[in-house]
Design a protein around this motif. Structure first.
Motif, PDB file in Angstrom:
ATOM      1  N   GLN A  80       0.829  -1.202   0.000  1.00 40.50           N
ATOM      2  CA  GLN A  80       0.000   0.000   0.000  1.00 40.50           C
ATOM      3  C   GLN A  80       0.865   1.254   0.000  1.00 40.50           C
ATOM      4  O   GLN A  80       0.586   2.214  -0.723  1.00 40.50           O
ATOM      5  CB  GLN A  80      -0.934   0.005   1.213  1.00 40.50           C
ATOM      6  CG  GLN A  80      -2.047  -1.003   1.131  1.00 40.50           C
ATOM      7  CD  GLN A  80      -2.859  -1.065   2.415  1.00 40.50           C
ATOM      8  OE1 GLN A  80      -2.552  -0.409   3.399  1.00 40.50           O
ATOM      9  NE2 GLN A  80      -3.915  -1.878   2.401  1.00 40.50           N
ATOM     10  N   LYS A  81       1.929   1.231   0.819  1.00 39.87           N
ATOM     11  CA  LYS A  81       2.841   2.385   0.841  1.00 39.87           C
ATOM     12  C   LYS A  81       3.493   2.579  -0.513  1.00 39.87           C
ATOM     13  O   LYS A  81       3.650   3.712  -0.988  1.00 39.87           O
ATOM     14  CB  LYS A  81       3.913   2.185   1.914  1.00 39.87           C
ATOM     15  CG  LYS A  81       3.441   2.421   3.314  1.00 39.87           C
ATOM     16  CD  LYS A  81       4.584   2.269   4.309  1.00 39.87           C
ATOM     17  CE  LYS A  81       4.134   2.509   5.725  1.00 39.87           C
ATOM     18  NZ  LYS A  81       5.254   2.346   6.684  1.00 39.87           N
ATOM     19  N   GLN A  95       2.277   1.697  -3.459  1.00 39.27           N
ATOM     20  CA  GLN A  95       1.293   2.225  -4.388  1.00 39.27           C
ATOM     21  C   GLN A  95       1.055   3.723  -4.137  1.00 39.27           C
ATOM     22  O   GLN A  95       0.951   4.502  -5.082  1.00 39.27           O
ATOM     23  CB  GLN A  95      -0.022   1.446  -4.261  1.00 39.27           C
ATOM     24  CG  GLN A  95       0.056   0.038  -4.824  1.00 39.27           C
ATOM     25  CD  GLN A  95      -1.192  -0.769  -4.542  1.00 39.27           C
ATOM     26  OE1 GLN A  95      -2.078  -0.355  -3.797  1.00 39.27           O
ATOM     27  NE2 GLN A  95      -1.263  -1.963  -5.127  1.00 39.27           N
ATOM     28  N   SER A  96       0.988   4.097  -2.873  1.00 39.29           N
ATOM     29  CA  SER A  96       0.801   5.521  -2.545  1.00 39.29           C
ATOM     30  C   SER A  96       1.985   6.337  -3.033  1.00 39.29           C
ATOM     31  O   SER A  96       1.822   7.424  -3.601  1.00 39.29           O
ATOM     32  CB  SER A  96       0.661   5.709  -1.030  1.00 39.29           C
ATOM     33  OG  SER A  96      -0.442   5.019  -0.543  1.00 39.29           O
ATOM     34  N   SER A  97       3.162   5.793  -2.808  1.00 34.38           N
ATOM     35  CA  SER A  97       4.381   6.477  -3.233  1.00 34.38           C
ATOM     36  C   SER A  97       4.423   6.587  -4.755  1.00 34.38           C
ATOM     37  O   SER A  97       4.797   7.631  -5.302  1.00 34.38           O
ATOM     38  CB  SER A  97       5.602   5.720  -2.711  1.00 34.38           C
ATOM     39  OG  SER A  97       6.784   6.325  -3.132  1.00 34.38           O
ATOM     40  N   GLU A  98       4.020   5.514  -5.435  1.00 31.47           N
ATOM     41  CA  GLU A  98       3.990   5.523  -6.905  1.00 31.47           C
ATOM     42  C   GLU A  98       3.028   6.596  -7.414  1.00 31.47           C
ATOM     43  O   GLU A  98       3.340   7.334  -8.346  1.00 31.47           O
ATOM     44  CB  GLU A  98       3.530   4.148  -7.413  1.00 31.47           C
ATOM     45  CG  GLU A  98       4.483   3.497  -8.371  1.00 31.47           C
ATOM     46  CD  GLU A  98       4.001   2.111  -8.755  1.00 31.47           C
ATOM     47  OE1 GLU A  98       2.960   2.006  -9.437  1.00 31.47           O
ATOM     48  OE2 GLU A  98       4.678   1.158  -8.374  1.00 31.47           O
ATOM     49  N   LYS A  99       1.851   6.676  -6.786  1.00 30.91           N
ATOM     50  CA  LYS A  99       0.875   7.689  -7.192  1.00 30.91           C
ATOM     51  C   LYS A  99       1.429   9.087  -6.945  1.00 30.91           C
ATOM     52  O   LYS A  99       1.274   9.982  -7.785  1.00 30.91           O
ATOM     53  CB  LYS A  99      -0.435   7.511  -6.431  1.00 30.91           C
ATOM     54  CG  LYS A  99      -1.252   6.336  -6.897  1.00 30.91           C
ATOM     55  CD  LYS A  99      -2.529   6.200  -6.098  1.00 30.91           C
ATOM     56  CE  LYS A  99      -3.310   4.969  -6.517  1.00 30.91           C
ATOM     57  NZ  LYS A  99      -4.533   4.799  -5.702  1.00 30.91           N
ATOM     58  N   ALA A 100       2.064   9.276  -5.795  1.00 32.42           N
ATOM     59  CA  ALA A 100       2.630  10.591  -5.470  1.00 32.42           C
ATOM     60  C   ALA A 100       3.731  10.952  -6.462  1.00 32.42           C
ATOM     61  O   ALA A 100       3.809  12.097  -6.932  1.00 32.42           O
ATOM     62  CB  ALA A 100       3.166  10.596  -4.044  1.00 32.42           C
TER      63      ALA A 100
END
Length: 147
Positions: free
Chosen positions: A89-90, A92-97
């Motif tokens: 999840q982290k 994926q969040s980092s990838e989106k950011a």
């Protein structure tokens, strides 16, 4: 045969029979032997049963220890799976950011750019000078602005 000889012969014979009979078991003797054998078998059975019960207790103890270890390992696996999910999840969040930051950076780089489409003879092998010349001609002709 004289009577004395006959009597001694009978006594001799009786002694032989007596000695042979003393070697023969009586019914009481066989009962005693059976009881001894039965008691011996009972003792052996009790010892064997005790040994088997002790081994069963040891095996049950080992199984209990292994069951506890298996439960501990299952719990560790579950914790690791939760940790992996959290890291995913982290990520994926980092990838989106990072994707959003990259898009912002690209937009910032194009803030002073103009995109011109529809040039004649437009292809990927053209040089940048040829594209600049065609663009300047198009702007001169269509917009009346001298570049």
């Amino acid at each position: 045969m004289p009577a004395d000889q006959s009597q001694s012969s009978i006594e001799k014979r009786l002694k032989e029979i007596s000695s042979k009979l003393s070697n023969v078991l009586t019914k009481d003797d066989s009962l005693i032997i059976k009881n001894i054998i039965r008691e011996t078998l009972e003792e052996l059975k009790e010892k064997l049963l005790g040994s088997v019960m002790k081994r069963i207790e040891i095996i049950e103890g080992n199984m209990f220890e292994q069951a506890k270890e298996v439960e501990s390992l299952k719990q560790q696996i579950e914790e690791k799976n939760l940790e992996i999910d959290l890291l995913k999840q982290k990520e994926q969040s980092s990838e989106k950011a990072h994707g959003a930051s990259l898009n912002d950076l690209e937009q910032y780089g194009r803030r002073n750019s103009v995109q011109i489409t529809g040039l004649l003879n437009d292809n990927e092998n053209q040089t940048s000078n040829a594209v600049a010349e065609q663009s300047a001609n198009l702007i001169n002709q269509k917009l009346g602005i001298r570049i």
